[in-house]
Design an enzyme around this catalytic site. Structure first.
Site, PDB file in Angstrom:
ATOM      1  N   THR A 470       5.275  -3.886   5.871  1.00 15.11           N
ATOM      2  CA  THR A 470       3.824  -3.875   5.799  1.00 15.11           C
ATOM      3  C   THR A 470       3.289  -3.154   4.569  1.00 15.11           C
ATOM      4  O   THR A 470       2.205  -3.473   4.098  1.00 15.11           O
ATOM      5  CB  THR A 470       3.277  -3.187   7.057  1.00 15.11           C
ATOM      6  OG1 THR A 470       4.112  -2.044   7.316  1.00 15.11           O
ATOM      7  CG2 THR A 470       3.346  -4.104   8.252  1.00 15.11           C
ATOM      8  N   ARG A 612     -11.794   0.015   5.095  1.00 16.77           N
ATOM      9  CA  ARG A 612     -11.360   0.331   3.733  1.00 16.77           C
ATOM     10  C   ARG A 612     -10.048  -0.379   3.391  1.00 16.77           C
ATOM     11  O   ARG A 612      -9.140  -0.448   4.221  1.00 16.77           O
ATOM     12  CB  ARG A 612     -11.162   1.842   3.605  1.00 16.77           C
ATOM     13  CG  ARG A 612     -10.728   2.299   2.217  1.00 16.77           C
ATOM     14  CD  ARG A 612     -10.310   3.762   2.226  1.00 16.77           C
ATOM     15  NE  ARG A 612     -11.411   4.661   2.571  1.00 16.77           N
ATOM     16  CZ  ARG A 612     -12.297   5.130   1.684  1.00 16.77           C
ATOM     17  NH1 ARG A 612     -12.217   4.784   0.424  1.00 16.77           N
ATOM     18  NH2 ARG A 612     -13.255   5.944   2.075  1.00 16.77           N
ATOM     19  N   ASN A 615      -4.697  -0.770  -0.168  1.00 18.25           N
ATOM     20  CA  ASN A 615      -3.965  -1.324  -1.308  1.00 18.25           C
ATOM     21  C   ASN A 615      -4.265  -2.824  -1.333  1.00 18.25           C
ATOM     22  O   ASN A 615      -3.899  -3.541  -0.399  1.00 18.25           O
ATOM     23  CB  ASN A 615      -2.459  -1.059  -1.145  1.00 18.25           C
ATOM     24  CG  ASN A 615      -1.627  -1.668  -2.264  1.00 18.25           C
ATOM     25  OD1 ASN A 615      -1.876  -2.787  -2.726  1.00 18.25           O
ATOM     26  ND2 ASN A 615      -0.620  -0.931  -2.707  1.00 18.25           N
ATOM     27  N   GLU A 689      -2.436  -8.150  11.942  1.00 22.21           N
ATOM     28  CA  GLU A 689      -2.506  -9.251  12.892  1.00 22.21           C
ATOM     29  C   GLU A 689      -3.732 -10.137  12.712  1.00 22.21           C
ATOM     30  O   GLU A 689      -3.741 -11.298  13.128  1.00 22.21           O
ATOM     31  CB  GLU A 689      -2.481  -8.679  14.319  1.00 22.21           C
ATOM     32  CG  GLU A 689      -1.156  -7.992  14.621  1.00 22.21           C
ATOM     33  CD  GLU A 689      -1.222  -7.048  15.807  1.00 22.21           C
ATOM     34  OE1 GLU A 689      -2.226  -6.302  15.917  1.00 22.21           O
ATOM     35  OE2 GLU A 689      -0.284  -7.045  16.615  1.00 22.21           O
TER      36      GLU A 689
HETATM   37 MO1  MOS Z   1       2.754  -5.760  17.153  1.00 22.85          MO
HETATM   38  S1  MOS Z   1       2.921  -7.511  18.199  1.00 22.85           S
HETATM   39  O1  MOS Z   1       2.084  -4.652  18.237  1.00 22.85           O
HETATM   40  O2  MOS Z   1       4.175  -5.372  16.437  1.00 22.85           O
END
Ligand code: MOS
Length: 743
Positions: A470, A612, A615, A689
């Site tokens: 991420t 905000r 990045n 998500e």
């Molecule tokens: Mo997420 S589905 O809470 O990694």
């Protein structure tokens, strides 16, 4: 010096900082290690004398194991042991909550459930021996394999009944009452679940591929019945999780049990098939949407019901209605969630649990309402944005849906003129556009992290928080660099180790805002120390490029000492007085083949408002991932179960179709930046998500606009398109001369 800082005074002042690095599109600081292969993943640690374990899994769907014959396996070359500890099996069933270990005889709840571990000197020996374990079962004659087989349980917490929806449907100038089905999904993370456990007689060290070490350590302690302080979990790099690594998986428990028993390190890597078969799935859903609107398209009634499934005894229930509760107006409301208890593997969190399938169904229904009422789909959404949460009257912490719709429509080149299906064609390809709104609830989690400013003017940040692809490494470096006024290269980020303070884990899109807030609070405490030393107020402290202002440097002010603080972020009570969510708008252009029913996404755009931006590069990448998931949800991803015995049929990446490079066109992302002071101390919300919460409907709606096929299921497969094409499609094509030489 070490103190704990928890309070959030609501004044972030991040915008007053001088380094100017937060929000910038800094390349990933872990990128080089990843692309050069030096980043180590769980199974890759070179550990001496490591034995290899392979799981034996059940070949029935429901029943009991009556006999496990290990004789043949144990005499095979290299085989060390067969572990059939009941704790292994218990944990293999449970998705989340811990219960007392199961006693023999062992119950099998789903096809593919782990029941034993074979340990050998080599992987090949273990795999070979695992095939020679002879298991006898007492199989249940008639297990419930599909939601249609059982009477579902109503989930009362999700039930809302306000006003009179039935009457509103009767009074409505335009209404939609539609049933839409979605198939189950797999997380399909690139890195399979894997663990190396090493018990040295005192302490258990486990390299594992997990998202939430802060929580997984408690789960593992509970599963093994040893204290947490005897366990160290390490996950410095994780090759994707998407929910499948939120809880400890069977590989972790099995490797740990084996290592404790054999007193040597044991590695267990799930095969791709095992990942599909025994790691949690997203439930399939069937949903009913009811929308009642005035002649102008204003909603007066809103109904959303869903049926999902899970194993008997499991707590998780796919929260399909999560954002439907506050998405649109409509004073007459009926929402209801039902759960069917069936024998498919545990259902749990798979990327954007709830909205990932709830929003596409809602947004398909909205498209039908737009058509019926003759209102432009963008306009229909705009006019139905509520001022407050329509069910509990709470204000929104911030709400950028309207901006997302407007900016997204602009950037995409949305034609707000009258819409009609089947208006554009290139040869045998129908071309159309579609759009959808999106929303994902915002959560934060309690988090701690330690930040140390060393005498040499460099900084270190330590937490057990993970980076599952991420960008955690990078945004933590940026946060600390911004607050302490230094180059991000001077910040060492040490994460993914339970020896460090407990972070929030990576889940539910809460990671960046939660751990970022903890780092922010730690840095603010350091700034106060620095201000005291420099003899100025903290607000007046002007930190940039290692300088403190007035010609002094950080190194001068530190005078040979280091400063260390633990930031402790706790979600504030005030957050409960608001409804908080990220919002988005999706736009897609597709082409649909008249003869094969195949859909190709030509282009897709998402505009998102999520607080905000920490990045711009990693944020955009998260949305690109979300849009890609949207394409998978719309067109290809579906878990298929054999109706005869309930086993998962498509349990590899050849048969479970995630979008590949050829399926993903140019994707465009518009970041609608905002500050949400309620959402978190750093005014950020979740991102991960949101990019797939509704996007599939933009594609489905574009398919309808292209060829007139309204498919009431996701994924929208070629056969389902062909079955839904209007009868006169061939005639239209023939008249246009497109079938010359074909018919
Ligand atoms: Mo997420 S589905 O809470 O990694």
């Amino acid at each position: 010096m070490s103190t704990t800082r928890t309070e959030n005074d609501g004044k972030a002042r991040l915008d007053d900082m001088k380094q100017g690095v937060l929000g910038e599109p800094l390349p990933r600081i872990d990128g080089l290690a990843k692309v050069t292969g030096t980043a180590r993943y769980a199974a890759e640690y070179p550990i001496d004398n490591c034995a290899e374990g392979v799981l034996v899994t059940s070949t029935i769907t429901h029943g009991t194991v009556t006999r496990l014959d290990t004789q043949a396996a144990l005499t095979m070359p290299g085989v060390i042991a067969v572990i059939d500890d009941s704790r292994l099996i218990t944990r293999a069933v449970q998705g989340t909550a811990g219960e007392a270990p199961q006693q023999a005889p062992v119950t099998v709840c789903y096809w593919g459930q782990p029941i034993a571990l074979v340990v050998a000197e080599s992987f090949e020996q273990a795999r070979d021996a695992a095939k020679r374990i002879h298991v006898e079962y007492d199989a249940s004659p008639n297990p419930s394999l599909s939601p249609d087989d059982v009477t579902p349980e109503e989930q009362e917490d999700d039930t809302v009944s306000q006003g009179d929806l039935e009457q509103a449907m009767k009074d409505a100038a335009h209404s939609v009452d539609v049933r839409i089905a979605t198939k189950g999904h797999a997380s399909a993370a690139m890195e399979p679940h894997a663990a190396i456990a090493d018990w040295d007689g005192e302490e258990l060290t486990v390299h594992a591929s997990l998202q939430m070490l802060n929580y997984n350590i408690s789960e593992l302690a509970d599963a093994l019945d040893i204290p947490e302080d005897k366990i160290r979990l390490i996950a410095r790099f994780v090759g994707g999780g998407f929910g499948s690594k939120l809880g400890i998986s069977p590989d972790v428990v099995a490797a740990s049990l084996a290592s404790i028993k054999l007193k040597r390190p044991v590695r267990v890597v799930l095969s791709r098939q095992q990942v599909f078969q025994c790691i949690m799935r997203r439930s399939e859903t069937t949903q009913r949407l009811r929308l009642a609107a005035t002649s102008e398209g204003k909603l007066i009634g809103f109904g959303h019901e869903a049926l999902v499934s899970n194993l008997p005894g499991e707590e998780f229930c796919e929260p399909v209605l999560q954002s439907s509760h506050f998405m649109y107006r409509g004073e007459n409301r009926e929402l209801m969630l039902n759960l069917a208890r069936i024998h498919r593997m545990t259902a749990g969190s798979v990327r954007a649990p709830g909205e990932a399938v709830g929003m596409p169904a809602l947004e398909a229904a909205m498209d039908m309402l737009a058509e019926k009422s003759g209102v432009d789909p963008v306009q229909l959404r705009l006019m139905n944005i509520p001022d407050k949460d329509p069910e509990n009257d709470l204000p929104f912490s911030s709400h950028k849906l309207a901006e997302c719709l407007r900016q997204g429509a602009d950037a995409f080149g949305w034609d707000a003129g009258p819409r009609k299906a089947r208006q554009r064609r290139e040869g045998e390809w129908w071309i159309g556009t579609g759009m959808a709104s999106g929303a994902r609830i915002h959560n934060t989690m309690e988090s701690r992290t330690r930040v140390t400013l060393s005498a040499d003017g460099t900084a270190r940040v330590e937490t057990d928080m993970t980076d599952i692809g991420t960008g955690t490494y990078t945004i933590l470096a940026q946060m600390v660099a911004e607050m302490l006024g230094m180059d991000p290269a001077a910040v060492r980020v040490d994460i993914g180790d339970t020896r460090h303070p407990r972070g929030p884990g990576s889940g539910g899109s809460w990671g960046a805002s939660s751990i970022g807030s903890a780092a922010f609070l730690a840095c603010r405490a350091i700034r106060e120390d620095l201000a005291a030393r420099a003899g100025v107020a903290e607000e007046a402290l002007d930190l940039r490029d290692g300088k403190v202002g007035g010609g002094r440097t950080l190194v001068d002010v530190l005078g040979g000492e280091s400063l260390s603080h633990e930031g402790h972020y706790k979600p504030a009570k005030a957050q409960e007085e608001y409804t908080a969510a990220g919002f988005g708008a999706f736009f897609a252009q597709v082409r649909v083949n008249h003869f094969t029913g195949e859909t190709r996404v030509d282009r897709m755009l998402g505009a998102f408002g999520f607080g905000r931006v920490l990045n711009r590069r990693t944020a955009r990448s998260q949305f690109l991932g979300g849009l890609t998931w949207s394409i998978g949800t719309a067109l290809t991803e579906a878990l298929e179960f054999d109706p005869r015995d309930g086993h998962l049929v498509n349990c590899d990446l050849a048969e479970y179709h995630v979008p590949v490079h050829r399926d993903v066109p140019d994707l465009d992302v518009v970041l609608v930046e905002e500050r949400d002071a309620i959402a978190s101390p750093i005014e950020a919300k979740g991102i991960g998500e949101l990019g797939m919460c509704g996007g599939a409907a933009a594609i489905g709606n574009a398919i309808y606009n292209a060829c007139g096929a309204r498919v009431l299921q996701f994924p929208i497969t070629p056969d389902s398109v062909l079955a839904s094409l209007p009868r006169d499609s061939c005639k239209l094509l023939r008249e246009a001369g497109a079938m010359r030489g074909l018919a």
